[in-house]
Every structure is written in C-alpha cells, then in structure tokens.
Design a protein around this motif. Structure first.
Motif, mmCIF file in Angstrom:
data_model
loop_
_atom_site.group_PDB
_atom_site.id
_atom_site.type_symbol
_atom_site.label_atom_id
_atom_site.label_comp_id
_atom_site.label_asym_id
_atom_site.label_seq_id
_atom_site.Cartn_x
_atom_site.Cartn_y
_atom_site.Cartn_z
ATOM 1 N N UNK A 20 0.478 15.521 -1.960
ATOM 2 C CA UNK A 20 -0.653 14.661 -1.613
ATOM 3 C C UNK A 20 -1.061 14.809 -0.144
ATOM 4 N N UNK A 21 -2.355 14.556 0.073
ATOM 5 C CA UNK A 21 -2.878 14.334 1.423
ATOM 6 C C UNK A 21 -3.441 12.921 1.413
ATOM 7 N N UNK A 22 -3.262 12.197 2.514
ATOM 8 C CA UNK A 22 -3.881 10.880 2.636
ATOM 9 C C UNK A 22 -4.399 10.678 4.045
ATOM 10 N N UNK A 23 -5.399 9.808 4.184
ATOM 11 C CA UNK A 23 -5.900 9.449 5.523
ATOM 12 C C UNK A 23 -4.785 8.734 6.292
ATOM 13 N N UNK A 63 0.853 -1.206 0.000
ATOM 14 C CA UNK A 63 0.000 0.000 0.000
ATOM 15 C C UNK A 63 0.885 1.250 0.000
ATOM 16 N N UNK A 64 1.941 1.186 0.798
ATOM 17 C CA UNK A 64 2.875 2.300 0.868
ATOM 18 C C UNK A 64 3.522 2.546 -0.509
ATOM 19 N N UNK A 65 3.862 1.449 -1.186
ATOM 20 C CA UNK A 65 4.415 1.545 -2.550
ATOM 21 C C UNK A 65 3.413 2.255 -3.456
ATOM 22 N N UNK A 66 2.144 1.854 -3.352
ATOM 23 C CA UNK A 66 1.082 2.429 -4.188
ATOM 24 C C UNK A 66 1.012 3.940 -3.971
ATOM 25 N N UNK A 67 0.898 4.315 -2.698
ATOM 26 C CA UNK A 67 0.731 5.742 -2.368
ATOM 27 C C UNK A 67 1.985 6.532 -2.760
ATOM 28 N N UNK A 68 3.154 5.977 -2.460
ATOM 29 C CA UNK A 68 4.399 6.709 -2.765
ATOM 30 C C UNK A 68 4.564 6.898 -4.271
ATOM 31 N N UNK A 108 5.555 6.068 5.518
ATOM 32 C CA UNK A 108 4.924 7.267 4.984
ATOM 33 C C UNK A 108 5.589 7.699 3.675
ATOM 34 N N UNK A 109 4.753 8.079 2.686
ATOM 35 C CA UNK A 109 5.302 8.649 1.442
ATOM 36 C C UNK A 109 6.075 9.918 1.802
ATOM 37 N N UNK A 110 7.191 10.181 1.092
ATOM 38 C CA UNK A 110 8.152 11.186 1.569
ATOM 39 C C UNK A 110 7.586 12.578 1.864
ATOM 40 N N UNK A 111 6.660 13.072 1.046
ATOM 41 C CA UNK A 111 6.206 14.459 1.248
ATOM 42 C C UNK A 111 4.742 14.565 1.655
ATOM 43 N N UNK A 112 4.165 13.445 2.053
ATOM 44 C CA UNK A 112 2.712 13.428 2.261
ATOM 45 C C UNK A 112 2.274 14.217 3.488
ATOM 46 N N UNK A 113 1.083 14.805 3.370
ATOM 47 C CA UNK A 113 0.395 15.392 4.519
ATOM 48 C C UNK A 113 -0.620 14.364 5.002
ATOM 49 N N UNK A 132 4.793 10.449 -6.118
ATOM 50 C CA UNK A 132 5.899 10.851 -6.988
ATOM 51 C C UNK A 132 5.356 11.453 -8.290
ATOM 52 N N UNK A 133 4.324 10.814 -8.794
ATOM 53 C CA UNK A 133 3.706 11.295 -10.034
ATOM 54 C C UNK A 133 3.158 12.715 -9.848
ATOM 55 N N UNK A 134 2.473 12.920 -8.713
ATOM 56 C CA UNK A 134 1.863 14.233 -8.471
ATOM 57 C C UNK A 134 2.911 15.284 -8.117
#
Ligand code: ACM
Ligand code: ZN
Length: 762
Positions: A382-385, A364-369, A393-398, A373-375
C-alpha cells in the motif's frame, strides 16, 4: 527477429518528392532534450534517416522498437526495413548497464545504436531519439522525406526510481482519450508512474460490478460549485455532472500504459473522501443517514464506518481493482478523514474498546493496517498519504508525503519508503504566475522555477535514510480544472520541470538552460496541440536593498530578447526604454515592463507598485523566523514598500508562519510622527491559512499605549489598520496565531498558518 517489410508508401514518396540526399534540404536538430541526460556529447557528422534505413531488434526490445517503428511510420510515413546496405537503427543488449532504466544512444553516420540492459531502458533511448527528430513528426506532418540527425553520444539514467504524475478524476472527469494523452506525456518525459486518483467525495469513477450503485449513484453529482470556494455565498450550476471508466476501458488504458513503460497506481480513498460511495450505500457510513454526492470542494465528515460490513465492501472493491491493475502498489488514500462521526458512533467506539485502541487516530491506523494486511496477502503493497503516520504506521506502508516534508522525514527514519509530493513544490493546482489574468486556481503559488529547484530528498535525512526516498510526483487536483485544456495549462510546463527533478542529476541542472529547452520543447507541444501555460516570457523582478537604498532589477530567463519598461504608469511598447540596470526606488512609483523581440511584445505585462512609506528600508526584527517554505525575502520584506500579490499568498512578499505567535519590532531610527499603521493577512481557510482574530500595536514598547485591533474574518485578504497620531521610534506588532483549525474545516485539528505582508507606516 528481423523486421522486414516492403516500404511501398516510401517508394511512392521518393518518386514524388525525391529521396536523393543531395537535393533535399535536411533538418538539423541539435540535442535539446528534456529531461537533460546524464552525459551527452555532439560528435562529427550526421545520420540521414530515409526509406533505406534499416531497423534491427530482437524480442528483448519489442516494446521500445515497436514504439519507434510506429512513431516513425505515423510521423513520416517512414517504414523502416531490414538493412540492405543502407544505414541502420539497432537495439543492442548490454547487461553491463546496471540501471534497469538506463540507456546509451550513439548516433554515428552509419548507425543509430540504442543500448540498454532492458526494454524499458531502450524505451527511454527511443524517447531521446524522438527529441532529436523534427517536431512535425509528432503529428505526421513532416514533409522532408529524409531527416538528418546530428551525431551524438548520450549516456543516461534516472536519479529516482519513482517518477510520477497524479491526476484527480473525481472532482472532474476526463475522457479515456485524454488519459492516454496524459500517459503519452509521462512516457515522453521518461516518467514511469501514473497515480490515478479514482474515487472522491464528488464522484466515484471506477466500475465495480458487485456494487452497481457506485456507478448509478456515486458517479454523478446533481450540480457543481461555481467560482472559487472562497467566494461567498456559494453558488451552483444546477447541472448534473459525472461519469466513470468501465472495466474494459481501464484494462485498455493499463495495457496502453504498459506499452509506454508507465505503471498505473490506482487510488481508492479510505476512510475519508468517501462521501460519494456513502451516498450510494448509506450503510457504509456511521449514521445510515442518506447523504448526497458532494457538490462542492473541501473535506467532509461522512467517512467509512469501521464496522465489519465496511471492510467487506472495501475488500470486494479491492478484489475487482486488483484484477484491473497489476501494479505492485495500491494507493488507499488515508488523508483528511475527520473523526467526528467515529466519535459519535457506537460501532466505532466498540471497535476502539475491543481492539484496545487509544483514540480515533489509532482507529484510523487500525483501518489502514487491516486493509494493508488484506492487500499484502494478495501480494500487493500500500501507499497512503502522510496522515497514515498518525496513530502508528501500517507495517509495510509507503508514505506519500504532502503536508510539507515532515511526513517524509518521519517515515524514512522509521525505514519506510517515501514518495515526496510536498504541497510547496509538487501541487500543480497552485497558481504558476502572479499575473492577474490566470484561470482560477485553488490558491498558493508554484512557479516553474520553484518546481525546477525541488530536491525530493529532505535535508534532515542522513545518507542511510535517504535511500527510502523513492522519488517525487506532481499532483493535479482538479477542483478548478473542469476541462482537459485547463488540466494541460496547469500541468505544462511544470511537468517538464518535475521530469528533470526526478530524472536528471543535480549538477546537470541549470534553470536558464532548462528554460531555453522549454522554449524549444513548446514547438513540439504546439504540434501535439497541448494547451501549455507560457510564462517563460514574463518579466521577473527582484528588489535589491543596500542599507536604506532600494533598487529593482528586472530579468527575463529567455535569451536574445529585450525588456522594455516605463515608470510613468503607461504600458510599455516597442519604443519604451530598454532595461539595462536596476531601477532606483527613492519615491513611490509603478514599474511596468514586458519582454519584446524585434517585432513584438512576447509575454504578459509586468507591473510592480512601490509605496515609499516611513518604514521602508528601516530595521525590523522578528521573534521567530518564517517557515522555510514561505520565508519570501525574509523579515525585511515586510517593510520594503511592496505588497504581496492579492491572488497568491506564496509569493516572495507574503511571509508564512505555521502556528507561531509573532512579535514584530520596527525601529524607525529616530522619533517619527506616525498617522497610521496598517498591514494585511491572508485568510484562505481552505488552504489552512487564517488571519488572526486580533492584533496589538504598541508604540515605543509602551504597554500603556496599547492598541488592540479586532480583525474581520469574512474576506480572503483581511486588512488591519490603526489610525492614530503618535510620536515614536519603535513600533511593536503582536500577531497571535489563529490557533487550531476547527472541526469541519480543511486541516481540522492542525495548527493554522499565518500569512502577513507589508507593514505600511504613514
Ligand atoms: C491531499 O492533498 N489531500 C493529499
Ligand atoms: Zn462508525
């Protein structure tokens, strides 16, 4: 640029109604502002707004000045013109106002001055000025011709940069007109972010040109669950339901929001809550099997597969989404993604191997990260629940923290930005009253006062970590809100409390004062036609315990009203006793009460039953303390003679424990004859709340007198009753936690909650 128009309409109005200030009764509106400003001081005199009033602004304040101009014109056919000797409303830039959203509003007899360093700051000055005008301006029905604004000096700025409201349009779909009204409400209350939850298992609501089946198939479900999810067996209405927003409609709404300083953050859910998309394109799932758009609520196992084709789809969808929404943030969901399909999918298992991942959480972490990266490459964040914390955690996520504040704390400690939307204080789909007649809601209990008392900064954070908390947001999940009226009922007045949580400074907050402002603000909502919930006239009650003595205090938060009550079971009326002091509870009784003004009953009927059983007022000890958010009136609440409410497990009488095995000891003070021991457990599985499978009752710690009770699990409130004659001073009740929530259920894999209320000993 000066604005210069001939106020023809006003000349007409003045001829017909007269514009002489001495002959026109003026409305005095005293400041009554929500959210409460940082500093305000009423000064001498008044500003008389009329057709002679001028409006001065330049390009820097175009959005806010034009908003004001059109508000006044719509509200009072009052077209302001260039000042020609009359008084003036002016916008003034002052770079020294450091907060980009801050403003000063100075009303003097000659001038209303709105001072800010940005258009957005000035916009909030305009919103404050709006609340200084008669409420009838809201719908253009002000008949006074002129209006007096009390002189005042206001200095104001927000406490948090993120001040949000969310709306789920997946479970139910709402018109573009309603979305605009929702944005209007945010703007009026100085909130700056609309989190638009656009995709769900039950419906895909955004037009994507490259994937037409999202709108032909995913936007519609064949029918919808009737009643509450907890009602068994499930029944359906048999009616096709759905809809979506076209890209043109969305562009129009984004522009509308921009002109009100509201940023729209779209949410495109992944990898879970995607059954509708998979219904349209089965190849996006792991099994290729056809599924239908979901017709009931919950968490579904059909989630996006991690094969390349899915990422191509996600990227295409996001490409179109980015053209519609200029927001810095894109919300990509991440919550409630059961891993069952991934565990059994060769594509997903291959991905785990190839990417050297430990398990499905890391997948799941791979998916989100990967999507992050794309965004990021397109200049977005990105923001995620908070589930996006699991597996790394994805590197720059809120992180949008919702399952308590643990996620908020963890993310802030990892130096990631956080938005606090914890269920206990921010879920506006919870009930807001313990009254019986409330519209069906998902469950839980979140009254106005609890929202008001929310502090978005978890106490576990130190000063340095606190800066990562950007703010908070009210979440509006619409499983049980099928109409726009329903949404308004659940949103108001809690949105007002939330606006004050995120805007106002803690030391300026005062709940009683807030309620009196809400009472006034409701007059504005009446004019706007908003279907707000009105529980402010409800009686509140509180048990007082002094040793073994108990009394019950009643209160109303509104001013200049009486509480009238009875204890004989009859409904109170205008002639019933006026409440003066706490009612002594030394026998079983029922208190009924209501708030009255001189003429009539204002709020609903308050009813409190008191059951004077053998454990009331005795000693009770717990091996673990209840969870902080559901600690009610503490352990003592289990033997105070008062049951928890049947519909709300979050009220003061239900104690909540997350994953703990309980051992409850009651000391009756002396050997006592016992006929029965009974208690109750909440069993709202959709909200992760499970009754235990068995409990044990022991008398006088005697393992020889061991009584095990097996509990049923097919009801919302599960009763446990041991009927046994015994003589005992001590009673021990052991309540093992249900355990891990099973696969396929909401919250699968997490610990279950135990909610217990009164322990009745007879
Ligand atoms: C959520 O309430 N599932 C974020
Ligand atoms: Zn797969």
């Amino acid at each position: 640029m000066y604005n210069n128009r001939l106020p023809l309409v006003l000349i007409f109005i003045c001829i017909v109604f007269g514009c002489d200030t001495s002959s026109v009764p003026l409305d005095h509106v005293t400041p009554n502002i929500v959210p409460v400003p940082l500093k305000q001081k009423v000064t001498e005199g008044q500003f008389v707004m009329s057709s002679k009033t001028g409006l001065r602004y330049n390009e820097d304040f175009k959005v806010s000045a034009q908003f004001l101009e059109s508000y006044l014109k719509n509200g009072n056919q009052m077209e302001l013109n260039e000042n020609e000797g009359g008084n003036v409303i002016s916008f003034e830039k002052d770079e020294r106002i450091a907060n980009q959203e801050g403003y000063r509003l100075i009303v003097s007899p000659e001038e209303i001055k709105i001072i800010a360093s940005t258009d957005q700051g000035a916009f909030y000055g305009v919103q404050t000025l709006r609340q200084l005008l008669p409420v009838s301006f809201e719908k253009g029905i002000y008949k006074g011709g002129e209006v007096a604004v009390k002189c005042v000096n206001i200095e104001d700025e927000p406490q948090f940069v993120y001040r949000g409201m969310h709306l789920d349009v997946g479970r139910h779909f709402f018109s573009t007109a309603f979305i605009k009204e929702y944005i209007d409400a945010l703007a009026m209350l100085k909130m700056n972010t609309f989190h638009w939850h656009l995709t769900e298992d039950q419906g895909w609501r955004v037009e994507i040109k490259k994937y037409p089946k999202l709108n032909e198939i995913a936007a519609y479900r064949k029918e919808t669950l009737i009643g509450h999810y907890n009602d068994q067996p499930h029944q359906f209405d048999g009616k096709r339901y759905g809809g979506f927003y076209t890209q043109d409609e969305i562009k129009d709404i984004v522009k509308y929001a921009y002109n009100r300083n509201v940023t729209i953050i779209p949410e495109i859910e992944m990898p879970g809550h995607s059954q509708a998309a998979i219904a349209a394109y089965p190849e996006l799932g792991c099994t290729d099997e056809p599924v239908e758009v979901a017709t009931k609520w919950g968490v579904f196992e059909e989630i996006y597969c991690t094969k390349e084709e899915t990422f191509a789809f996600v990227e295409d969808v996001l490409d179109e989404v980015l053209t519609l929404f200029p927001s810095k943030y894109i919300h990509i969901g991440g919550d409630e993604a059961p891993k069952t399909r991934w565990k059994n999918c060769s594509d997903c298992q291959r991905r785990i191997k190839e990417e050297d991942l430990k398990d499905e959480h890391e997948l799941q972490s791979y998916f989100i990260s990967r999507v992050e990266k794309y965004l990021n490459a397109k200049g977005r964040q990105i923001i995620g629940w908070d589930e996006i914390l699991e597996g790394g955690l994805a590197p720059n996520a809120t992180v949008m923290s919702w399952r308590g504040t643990k996620g908020a704390v963890a993310a802030a400690k990892e130096k990631h930005n956080v938005i606090n939307t914890t269920t206990s204080h921010c879920y506006f789909d919870y009930y807001q009253s313990t009254n019986e007649g409330e519209p069906t809601a998902i469950g839980g209990f979140l009254p106005l006062e609890k929202v008001y008392g929310f502090n978005p900064i978890p106490e576990e954070l130190n000063e340095e970590e606190q800066q990562y908390v950007l703010g908070a947001q009210g979440n509006v999940w619409t499983e049980y809100m099928s109409t726009e009226d329903n949404v308004e009922y659940m949103v108001y007045p809690r949105i007002m409390a939330m606006s004050e949580v995120v805007w106002s400074k803690g030391e300026n907050k005062d709940y009683d004062d807030f309620v009196s402002r809400v009472e006034k603000f409701n007059e504005r909502l009446d004019v706007l036609g908003v279907n707000y919930a009105n529980h402010i006239y409800e009686v509140g009650g509180e048990l007082h315990t002094e040793g073994a003595k108990q009394s019950f205090a009643l209160k109303t938060v509104t001013k200049d009203k009486d509480i009238r009550y009875t204890t004989d079971g009859s409904d109170p009326n205008m002639f019933s006793k006026i409440y003066k002091e706490p009612i002594v509870m030394n026998k079983s009784m029922v208190i009924k009460a209501a708030v009255f003004n001189a003429e009539k009953q204002l709020g609903g009927l308050f009813k409190q039953e008191f059951n004077n059983h053998k454990a009331v007022g005795k000693r009770l000890t717990l091996n673990v303390q209840p969870n902080k958010t559901y600690s009610g009136s503490g352990g003592k609440g289990l033997i105070n003679g008062i049951n928890g409410s049947n519909a709300r497990f979050g009220d003061k009488e239900w104690l909540g424990f997350w994953g703990d095995d309980l051992e409850i000891k009651i000391d009756l003070g002396e050997e006592t004859e016992i006929n029965s021991v009974e208690t109750r457990f909440y069993n709202a599985n959709g909200q992760w709340v499970y009754a235990p499978k068995t409990i044990e009752v022991l008398f006088d710690d005697n393992e020889g007198d061991f009584n095990s009770l097996a509990l049923k699990d097919n009801e919302l409130i599960v009763k446990a009753k041991l009927e046994k004659i015994a003589k005992s001073r001590y009673i021990t009740i052991r309540v093992p936690n249900y355990g891990t929530i099973p696969d396929g259920s909401q919250g699968a894999g997490s610990k279950a909650w135990t909610f217990i209320d009164e322990i009745i000993i007879n």
